[in-house]
Design an enzyme around this catalytic site. Structure first.
Site, PDB file in Angstrom:
ATOM      1  N   TYR A   1      37.248  45.157  43.174  1.00  0.00           N
ATOM      2  CA  TYR A   1      36.808  46.331  43.947  1.00  0.00           C
ATOM      3  C   TYR A   1      35.282  46.380  44.006  1.00  0.00           C
ATOM      4  CZ  TYR A   1      35.499  51.160  44.835  1.00  0.00           C
ATOM      5  OH  TYR A   1      34.894  52.283  45.318  1.00  0.00           O
TER       6      TYR A   1
ATOM      7  N   THR B   1      29.561  52.144  45.465  1.00  0.00           N
ATOM      8  CA  THR B   1      30.145  52.657  44.232  1.00  0.00           C
ATOM      9  C   THR B   1      29.361  52.236  43.001  1.00  0.00           C
ATOM     10  OG1 THR B   1      32.066  52.420  42.770  1.00  0.00           O
ATOM     11  CG2 THR B   1      31.674  50.623  44.267  1.00  0.00           C
TER      12      THR B   1
END
Ligand code: UDP
Length: 326
Positions: free
Chosen positions: A140, A116
């Protein structure tokens, strides 16, 4: 190829299964259906299991004998990761460890993993190139960076071949309306805006209009899920064929769009204005994230071809109407 798609019942996973099947590959899905959906598994058999269950994973790998694995099974909400960091370490880091050990023990040699743009944190220079030192600002992003490090460590120790694909903002849906995103709760901009114009989200707001950007709202790089699916196929083909052994690449368009611009395009594509108010910033949102895209083209011959914003919104709207009528 024979490909095991872990997390294949989710949004990007199911679109990738369709693209793999269409390209002539054999597909099996391994998913615990915690956030995925059984009805989105349409292109191969489902092995229902958890990535933390190493014995179940080994059984599946021994039965399927895949040429490679594409791994999507991760939690992906920034806000939730701040509230419940252990959930992200356990599943994203621990689950990936469990997959890598099962691969080592069963002799599966290649894996493509979802990473990501969140690994970059708040980068100083835009567009973001892959050689920037990652500096995630939430659990995250940290969990995804640790996953990338584990891949490199397992490659050194056991000769694993791997690709980490750093997505920017996945958006859109299958152009034929067979699969798309169904998150509970929905946190992403485009589906939330569609819910708002459909009267299903009374408190939809733009999260901050005082950012240092042209119109004050955040800039993101929206990439069509069909383009993401194609990149995964190229990556796993590249690893399995032995052309590359390790890849870290951004997947985006190289173009940034503001939240206000997205709302304008939604109004023009659907013919309906999106009712909204201006709200406070969402903690953890960087002002701007735009991908440098040269490396994906150089190493995979891949670039976005379906990610015009009108196309993204059109496919998202078609899927939204179809899925909400179920
Ligand atoms: N956003 C917004 N309202 C919403 C959801 C998102 O203004 O209801 C903004 C968010 O602050 C960010 C952009 O839309 O600037 C994209 O957010 P999304 O959650 O879709 O993706 P992220 O960038 O967090 O991965």
């Amino acid at each position: 190829m024979n490909i095991l798609v872990i997390g294949g019942a989710g949004y990007i996973g199911s679109n990738t299964c369709k693209a793999l099947a269409r390209a002539g590959h054999k597909v099996c899905v391994y998913d615990n259906l915690s956030t995925g959906h059984r009805d989105l598994v349409q292109w191969g058999p489902l092995y229902e299991g958890d990535i933390l269950d190493g014995a179940a994973l080994r059984r599946c790998l021994n039965e399927v004998r895949p040429d490679g694995i594409i791994h999507f099974a991760a939690f992906s909400q920034v806000g939730e990761s701040v509230r419940d960091p252990g959930k992200y370490v356990r599943n994203n880091v621990g689950g990936t460890l469990s997959i890598l050990e099962a691969m080592r023990d069963t002799g599966v040699g290649s894996i493509v993993v979802s990473s990501t743009a969140a690994v970059y944190g708040i980068p100083a220079v835009m567009p973001i190139l892959e050689d920037v030192v990652p500096a995630p600002i939430n659990p995250y992003g940290e969990s995804k960076l640790f996953m990338e490090w584990m891949l490199a460590d397992f490659a050194r120790a056991y000769g694993l071949r791997w690709a980490a694909l750093r997505y920017f903002n996945a958006a859109g849906a299958d152009p034929e309306g067979e699969t798309g995103e169904r998150h509970l709760p929905e946190t992403h901009l485009i589906p939330r805006a569609l819910m708002a114009l459909d009267g299903k989200l009374p408190d939809f707001h733009v999260m901050g209009d005082d950012y240092p950007t042209e119109d004050g709202t955040c800039i993101r790089d929206y990439i069509h899920v069909s383009d993401l699916a194609e990149a995964h196929i190229r990556a796993i083909e590249t690893l399995v064929s032995g052309r590359q052994a390790a890849l870290t690449v951004n997947l985006g368009t190289g173009c940034g769009l503001s939240v206000k611009r997205i709302l304008e395009v939604i109004a023009s594509v659907t013919g309906r204005a999106v009712p909204h108010t201006i709200g406070p910033r969402r903690p953890g949102d960087p002002p701007s994230l735009v991908a440098g895209v040269g490396k994906a083209f150089e190493l995979l011959g891949w670039k976005a071809t379906h990610s015009g914003v009108e196309e993204i919104v059109r496919d998202a709207w078609n899927w939204y109407r179809k899925d909400s009528a179920r």
